[in-house]
Design a protein around this motif. Sequence first.
Motif, PDB file in Angstrom:
ATOM      1  N   GLY A 147       1.008  -1.186   0.010  1.00  0.00           N
ATOM      2  CA  GLY A 147       0.510  -0.336  -0.168  1.00  0.00           C
ATOM      3  C   GLY A 147       0.819   1.180  -0.097  1.00  0.00           C
ATOM      4  O   GLY A 147       1.991   1.450  -0.058  1.00  0.00           O
ATOM      5  N   VAL A 148       0.220   2.348  -0.201  1.00  0.00           N
ATOM      6  CA  VAL A 148       0.919   3.368  -0.204  1.00  0.00           C
ATOM      7  C   VAL A 148       1.211   4.610   1.110  1.00  0.00           C
ATOM      8  O   VAL A 148       1.662   5.870   1.393  1.00  0.00           O
ATOM      9  N   ALA A 149       1.068   4.035   2.013  1.00  0.00           N
ATOM     10  CA  ALA A 149       0.688   4.754   3.851  1.00  0.00           C
ATOM     11  C   ALA A 149       2.020   5.208   3.635  1.00  0.00           C
ATOM     12  O   ALA A 149       2.697   4.426   3.785  1.00  0.00           O
ATOM     13  N   GLY A 150       2.182   6.830   3.770  1.00  0.00           N
ATOM     14  CA  GLY A 150       2.950   7.592   3.913  1.00  0.00           C
ATOM     15  C   GLY A 150       4.185   7.428   2.699  1.00  0.00           C
ATOM     16  O   GLY A 150       5.168   8.546   3.267  1.00  0.00           O
ATOM     17  N   GLN A 151       3.740   6.990   1.946  1.00  0.00           N
ATOM     18  CA  GLN A 151       4.177   7.272   0.879  1.00  0.00           C
ATOM     19  C   GLN A 151       3.877   8.366   0.302  1.00  0.00           C
ATOM     20  O   GLN A 151       2.860   8.821  -0.281  1.00  0.00           O
ATOM     21  N   ARG A 152       4.991   8.947  -1.293  1.00  0.00           N
ATOM     22  CA  ARG A 152       4.571  10.041  -2.164  1.00  0.00           C
ATOM     23  C   ARG A 152       4.039   9.582  -3.497  1.00  0.00           C
ATOM     24  O   ARG A 152       5.101   8.575  -4.332  1.00  0.00           O
ATOM     25  N   VAL A 153       3.074   9.432  -4.141  1.00  0.00           N
ATOM     26  CA  VAL A 153       2.876   8.376  -5.059  1.00  0.00           C
ATOM     27  C   VAL A 153       2.448   9.361  -6.437  1.00  0.00           C
ATOM     28  O   VAL A 153       2.006  10.943  -6.348  1.00  0.00           O
ATOM     29  N   LEU A 154       3.005   9.376  -7.786  1.00  0.00           N
ATOM     30  CA  LEU A 154       3.160  10.027  -9.136  1.00  0.00           C
ATOM     31  C   LEU A 154       1.721   9.631  -9.458  1.00  0.00           C
ATOM     32  O   LEU A 154       1.949   7.787  -9.838  1.00  0.00           O
ATOM     33  N   GLN A 168      -8.022   9.397  -5.756  1.00  0.00           N
ATOM     34  CA  GLN A 168      -9.017   9.045  -4.203  1.00  0.00           C
ATOM     35  C   GLN A 168      -8.689   8.070  -3.175  1.00  0.00           C
ATOM     36  O   GLN A 168      -8.222   8.365  -2.209  1.00  0.00           O
ATOM     37  N   PHE A 169      -7.947   7.086  -4.073  1.00  0.00           N
ATOM     38  CA  PHE A 169      -7.837   5.739  -3.063  1.00  0.00           C
ATOM     39  C   PHE A 169      -6.269   6.592  -2.382  1.00  0.00           C
ATOM     40  O   PHE A 169      -6.121   5.840  -1.167  1.00  0.00           O
ATOM     41  N   SER A 170      -5.141   6.718  -3.199  1.00  0.00           N
ATOM     42  CA  SER A 170      -4.222   7.363  -2.681  1.00  0.00           C
ATOM     43  C   SER A 170      -4.469   7.930  -1.054  1.00  0.00           C
ATOM     44  O   SER A 170      -4.255   7.856  -0.352  1.00  0.00           O
ATOM     45  N   ARG A 171      -5.077   8.912  -1.025  1.00  0.00           N
ATOM     46  CA  ARG A 171      -5.501  10.096  -0.245  1.00  0.00           C
ATOM     47  C   ARG A 171      -5.742   9.342   0.344  1.00  0.00           C
ATOM     48  O   ARG A 171      -6.108   8.921   1.827  1.00  0.00           O
ATOM     49  N   LEU A 172      -7.562   8.572   0.500  1.00  0.00           N
ATOM     50  CA  LEU A 172      -8.439   7.640   1.298  1.00  0.00           C
ATOM     51  C   LEU A 172      -7.138   6.643   2.417  1.00  0.00           C
ATOM     52  O   LEU A 172      -7.743   6.162   3.503  1.00  0.00           O
TER      53      LEU A 172
END
Length: 332
Positions: A147-154, A168-172
């Motif tokens: 998952g992306v918790a705590g990550q920077r995502v492009l 939205q899912f990245s934010r949530l």
Amino acid sequence: MELDMKAAFYEQTGPAEQVLVVGEVPDPQPAPGEVRVRLQWSGLNPSDVKARSGARGPMMPFPRVIPHSDGMGIIDAVGAGVDPARSGERVWLWNAAWGRAFGTAAEAVCLPEQQAVSLPANVPDEVGACLGIPALTALHAVLTDGGVAGQRVLVAGGAGAVGHYAVQFSRLLGARQVITTVSSAAKAALALAAGADVAINYRTESVVDRVSQETQGEGVDRVIEMDIAANAAIDIEVVRLNGQWVVYGSGAKQFTLPFFPMISRNFGVRFFIVYHLSDADRRRAVETLTDFLRRDLLQHNIGMKLPLASIAEAHAAVESGAVTGNVVLSIR
């Protein structure tokens, strides 16, 4: 005695206006383990267009194909072994046309009962036709590999059908920072409203320079990529050391990648297609999506609604890239 139902179908690949036909076909009957769904909405995706156009090869997988994998409707009959209480259930569908001759561009479809998922009462009917491919693709891209918790995502293409959900899912799901690429001011506004921290217009500014600026030179932990053939050179520059690409699409059948710049970043590359999610991955995605839907946490961007009779027009719109968001057909 089988009754006839209305459906759209094609018996050869080619241009939408030449091969797509709307006519009568036999009403399907559920086999053991299946449900029959009286469809209200059918969702159209780029993969449906590629299959119909012959982009994946001119050979027909079946003599006649009723297209579209996504849809929404009401279960009105069940096969042996299925709980009769499911009759009357409002559902959304996944993989209806994947490896099968009969998809959702019809008044009814029969499919294994696990491919019909209960749609929460607060969710509009037409949204149910946007979930099987766009939402589940986006959600798996965000959830996979820890998952992306705590990550920077492009997120590439944050205003598109998949990208809008991925933002939205990245934010949530706890991303530290969500950056996306877009091609216009209107699309930037859509992505920012969905929760992106930064929307970069790749037509007017350098994505690499802007990502470096926004991440203080660190780069992103994860790139969620819709077109690896077009964007690989950018993705190599923006991903941090030991980061990751998650790739679900390409605009070209073949492309090349430079070995040394990639290995020097020590990053991972995951390719996936939503049709082939493992049972565990799909169950996780469906459960997470259902929770978000019930809590009314998602924005849904439907860019075009047409009747089934206008299926050729809908295919042409998706093929041309003229629509921002999801394209759905009303069956009723």
